[in-house]
Write an enzyme that holds these catalytic residues in place. Structure first.
Site, PDB file in Angstrom:
ATOM      1  N   SER A  50       0.797  -1.225   0.000  1.00  0.00           N
ATOM      2  CA  SER A  50       0.000   0.000   0.000  1.00  0.00           C
ATOM      3  C   SER A  50       0.834   1.281   0.000  1.00  0.00           C
ATOM      4  O   SER A  50       1.555   1.557  -0.948  1.00  0.00           O
ATOM      5  CB  SER A  50      -0.930  -0.073   1.209  1.00  0.00           C
ATOM      6  OG  SER A  50      -1.779   1.016   1.253  1.00  0.00           O
ATOM      7  N   ASP A  78      -3.252   6.338  -3.149  1.00  0.00           N
ATOM      8  CA  ASP A  78      -2.106   5.724  -2.479  1.00  0.00           C
ATOM      9  C   ASP A  78      -1.513   4.650  -3.403  1.00  0.00           C
ATOM     10  O   ASP A  78      -1.980   4.462  -4.535  1.00  0.00           O
ATOM     11  CB  ASP A  78      -2.469   5.191  -1.083  1.00  0.00           C
ATOM     12  CG  ASP A  78      -3.183   3.862  -1.127  1.00  0.00           C
ATOM     13  OD1 ASP A  78      -3.829   3.582  -2.151  1.00  0.00           O
ATOM     14  OD2 ASP A  78      -3.101   3.093  -0.148  1.00  0.00           O
ATOM     15  N   ARG A  99      -1.397   5.160  19.368  1.00  0.00           N
ATOM     16  CA  ARG A  99      -1.597   3.722  19.160  1.00  0.00           C
ATOM     17  C   ARG A  99      -0.431   3.167  18.348  1.00  0.00           C
ATOM     18  O   ARG A  99       0.194   3.916  17.574  1.00  0.00           O
ATOM     19  CB  ARG A  99      -2.926   3.430  18.450  1.00  0.00           C
ATOM     20  CG  ARG A  99      -3.092   4.185  17.146  1.00  0.00           C
ATOM     21  CD  ARG A  99      -4.345   3.769  16.421  1.00  0.00           C
ATOM     22  NE  ARG A  99      -4.181   2.512  15.714  1.00  0.00           N
ATOM     23  CZ  ARG A  99      -3.585   2.390  14.526  1.00  0.00           C
ATOM     24  NH1 ARG A  99      -3.074   3.442  13.906  1.00  0.00           N
ATOM     25  NH2 ARG A  99      -3.481   1.211  13.957  1.00  0.00           N
TER      26      ARG A  99
HETATM   27  P1  NG1 Z   1      -1.623   1.812  10.779  1.00  0.00           P
HETATM   28  O1  NG1 Z   1      -0.220   1.785  10.268  1.00  0.00           O
HETATM   29  O2  NG1 Z   1      -2.038   0.631  11.632  1.00  0.00           O
HETATM   30  O3  NG1 Z   1      -1.940   3.134  11.418  1.00  0.00           O
HETATM   31  C1  NG1 Z   1      -2.532   2.489   8.364  1.00  0.00           C
HETATM   32  C2  NG1 Z   1      -3.670   3.472   8.443  1.00  0.00           C
HETATM   33  C3  NG1 Z   1      -4.962   2.689   8.574  1.00  0.00           C
HETATM   34  C4  NG1 Z   1      -5.129   1.695   7.430  1.00  0.00           C
HETATM   35  C5  NG1 Z   1      -3.872   0.841   7.287  1.00  0.00           C
HETATM   36  C6  NG1 Z   1      -3.905  -0.060   6.074  1.00  0.00           C
HETATM   37  C7  NG1 Z   1      -3.631   5.686   9.521  1.00  0.00           C
HETATM   38  C8  NG1 Z   1      -3.491   6.465  10.763  1.00  0.00           C
HETATM   39  N1  NG1 Z   1      -3.533   4.353   9.615  1.00  0.00           N
HETATM   40  O4  NG1 Z   1      -2.580   1.689   9.512  1.00  0.00           O
HETATM   41  O5  NG1 Z   1      -6.021   3.586   8.628  1.00  0.00           O
HETATM   42  O6  NG1 Z   1      -5.439   2.359   6.232  1.00  0.00           O
HETATM   43  O7  NG1 Z   1      -2.699   1.658   7.214  1.00  0.00           O
HETATM   44  O8  NG1 Z   1      -3.257   0.415   4.962  1.00  0.00           O
HETATM   45  O9  NG1 Z   1      -3.837   6.280   8.459  1.00  0.00           O
HETATM   46 ZN    ZN Z   2      -3.586   1.194   0.172  1.00  0.00          ZN
END
Ligand code: NG1
Ligand code: ZN
Length: 559
Positions: free
Chosen positions: A66, A284, A517
């Site tokens: 991603s 993205d 988090r």
């Molecule tokens: P993490 O890295 O767990 O914060 C990020 C995005 C999620 C979700 C995932 C999957 C933020 C704050 N967090 O997760 O919302 O999209 O990637 O790609 O944007």
């Molecule tokens: Zn993505």
């Protein structure tokens, strides 16, 4: 049918587990540097194959990381409906991914199959669709996944090749619904839904003229490459795609939705004076997220500033658009009066958006932990549910029963022309959205159709509500797993003392809110802060980040 242990061991021996690394099943499957993922991806292939046998349906496996840097990669599994792998299977996927002894690999699989009756429910044959994004390690890892699928007798692997993540999820869903599931079918469905909405625009002027230009940042990824398939058949939208991966552009580097949303900066090749006020969108790396933006003169009129329209603004626009038609239906068709409609956000949603949705639109708003699996699940409980993460990942879900009613009701059963039109519009919206997962292409065209329908510019849309200033930071710590949270991640439970330190920082600013988090996709702790002014939001984020950092260094927390 049982497990062919020797076939499994033979195949698995070609993919040894790299020593000393623990792979976690995070917010979106497994992610790590692409060079160490062969074993994990091979074993994810096994999981996908077993899931296919267990559900008697086609399953999807996507190789992507991603928004992560180009050297990373990852693997996600798509369930029969096209949504993410059932959470009940995650512990199994994780223990299988980390088992170093090959005999034990067979044991882990056998135990799980027995416990879950995998072969009792199963069809005699299974199928897994495999795809990847444009990362250099993708081809090698796709082959590892294929071998993992084929290590399970009775399951076939169909390699589709390079796709966006939502295209693969859409194909899995379409295959299991028994409808056309090709890439072309995907483009046609979005295009015909979009055309239907645009054709219903009241008193439409200049029918022949194409709509305003949208300038797209393709993040140097698969989205830029695949968008041309849709552009070729979609009427009346002019797109100008930049950051297509050619001319030396690197995937997700200084480009893409995550960069624009988190850094609040123009992606490379944007922000020129000639783009002023024009509608821009950023995908993205695997095109399952999108944010919009435009540029305007700074207050001192010397520079150009970015105005971001994130997932919260997209959600609000779609809620306004859908609610308008839903109200028409509810008031005119008595058996639809009880249709329920709700929206789902996470703690990252800007406080101003939640307030607007609740107070101005009167919509039910629910919060879940981060990660689309949580939001999707919640939104699916409504007749129409919209979910969006602030980062631009989201979609609209129509409950099957409600969708069937809309499809089957004859035109004569609608009391008014307006109600009939509202039903047709909702059906057209359901064609444009990707009901499997968030999809940058679907959302781009849904937003464009909503704006055209309401005769709004991107500036009109931006003015719905004013975002509270916010700031996001990342803190690198020794072990992010020590951090534990509750209440949809809004409060920290471990380590002790951190929550009260955060509360203390929040109390120092006006209208403050902050939470932390552990990321599920990167080796960092994420800090989010919101306050009445940008300075206060920045200060709050910094203050909280220092507490997180000190804690990791063992410095301790203030009394
Ligand atoms: P993490 O890295 O767990 O914060 C990020 C995005 C999620 C979700 C995932 C999957 C933020 C704050 N967090 O997760 O919302 O999209 O990637 O790609 O944007
Ligand atoms: Zn993505």
């Amino acid at each position: 049918m049982g497990l062919d242990a020797s076939r499994l061991i033979k195949a698995a021996s070609g993919f040894p587990l790299p020593p000393g690394i623990h792979f976690s099943y995070g917010t979106a499957g497994f992610r790590a540097d692409g060079s160490i993922l062969d074993c994990v991806v091979f074993r994810a292939g096994i999981v996908a194959a077993l899931r296919s046998l267990n559900t008697g349906s086609t399953i999807g496996l996507m190789i992507t990381a991603s928004h992560n840097p180009i050297q990373d990669n990852g693997v996600k599994i798509a369930d029969p409906n096209g949504d993410m792998l059932s959470q009940e299977w995650e512990p199994f996927a994780e223990s299988l991914a980390n088992e170093s002894n090959l005999e034990n690999v067979v044991q882990v699989v056998e135990d799980f199959m027995q416990k879950n009756g995998v072969f009792k429910v199963s069809a005699s044959s299974g199928k897994v669709l495999l795809a990847r994004d444009t990362r250099p390690s993708g081809g090698r890892l796709l082959d590892a996944a294929k071998q993992g699928v084929e290590a399970i007798a009775g399951v076939s692997a169909e390699v589709i090749g390079v796709l966006t993540t939502p295209q693969l999820h859409w194909m899995v869903r379409a295959t299991n619904r028994g409808v056309g599931a090709s890439e072309h079918d995907y483009y046609s469905q979005i295009s015909s839904g979009f055309k239907c909405i645009v054709d219903m625009i009241p008193m439409r002027k200049n029918l022949a003229s194409p709509s305003e230009l949208v300038i797209v940042d393709g993040a140097n990824g698969v989205g830029a490459m695949k968008l041309s398939g849709l552009q070729a058949i979609i009427p009346n939208v002019q797109l100008n795609v930049r950051n297509c991966g050619s001319e030396g552009g690197i995937l997700n580097e200084l480009v893409g939705a995550d960069y624009v949303q988190k850094e609040r900066k123009f992606p490379q090749n944007f922000g020129h004076a000639s783009d002023l006020t024009k509608m821009c969108a950023s995908f993205d790396g695997d095109a399952d997220r999108i944010v919009f933006f435009y540029s305007q003169k700074s207050e001192d009129a010397e520079g150009i500033t970015l105005r971001l329209l994130d997932g919260d603004k997209i959600l609000t626009l779609l809620a306004i658009f859908i609610q308008k038609h839903l109200q028409e239906l509810r008031s005119e068709v008595h058996w639809l009066s009880s249709v329920n409609f709700g929206v789902v956000q996470t703690a990252y949603a800007n406080g101003a958006s939640t307030k607007f949705l609740k107070e101005n639109l009167g919509v039910e708003v629910v919060l879940t932990p981060t990660g689309v699996k949580h939001l999707h699940h919640k939104a699916a409980q409504y007749d129409i549910g919209i979910y969006f993460e602030a980062n631009g990942h989201g979609t609209v879900l129509f409950k099957e029963e409600f969708f069937a009613v809309l499809t089957k009701t004859a035109p004569s059963e609608f009391r008014t022309e307006a109600a009939y039109k509202a039903a047709r519009l909702l059906l057209a919206i359901s064609d444009v959205v990707n009901q499997a997962i968030g999809d940058a292409f679907s959302v781009l065209f849904l937003v464009e159709s909503a704006l055209q329908y309401m005769n709004w510019t991107i500036q009109d849309w931006d003015a719905i509500y004013k975002d509270l200033p916010s700031r996001q930071l990342k803190v690198k710590v020794q072990d992010r797993a020590v951090l534990r949270t509750t209440n949809s991640e809004t409060k920290v439970t471990h380590p002790q003392g951190l929550q009260s330190a955060i509360d203390m920082e929040v109390a120092k600013v006006t209208c403050g809110r902050a939470f932390v988090r552990p990321s599920g996709t990167e080796d960092v702790v994420r800090v989010y802060a919101e306050a009445a002014t940008q300075d206060e939001a920045d200060c709050l984020a910094r203050g909280v980040a220092i507490h997180v950092h000190n804690l990791a260094q063992g410095v301790g927390l203030p009394p």
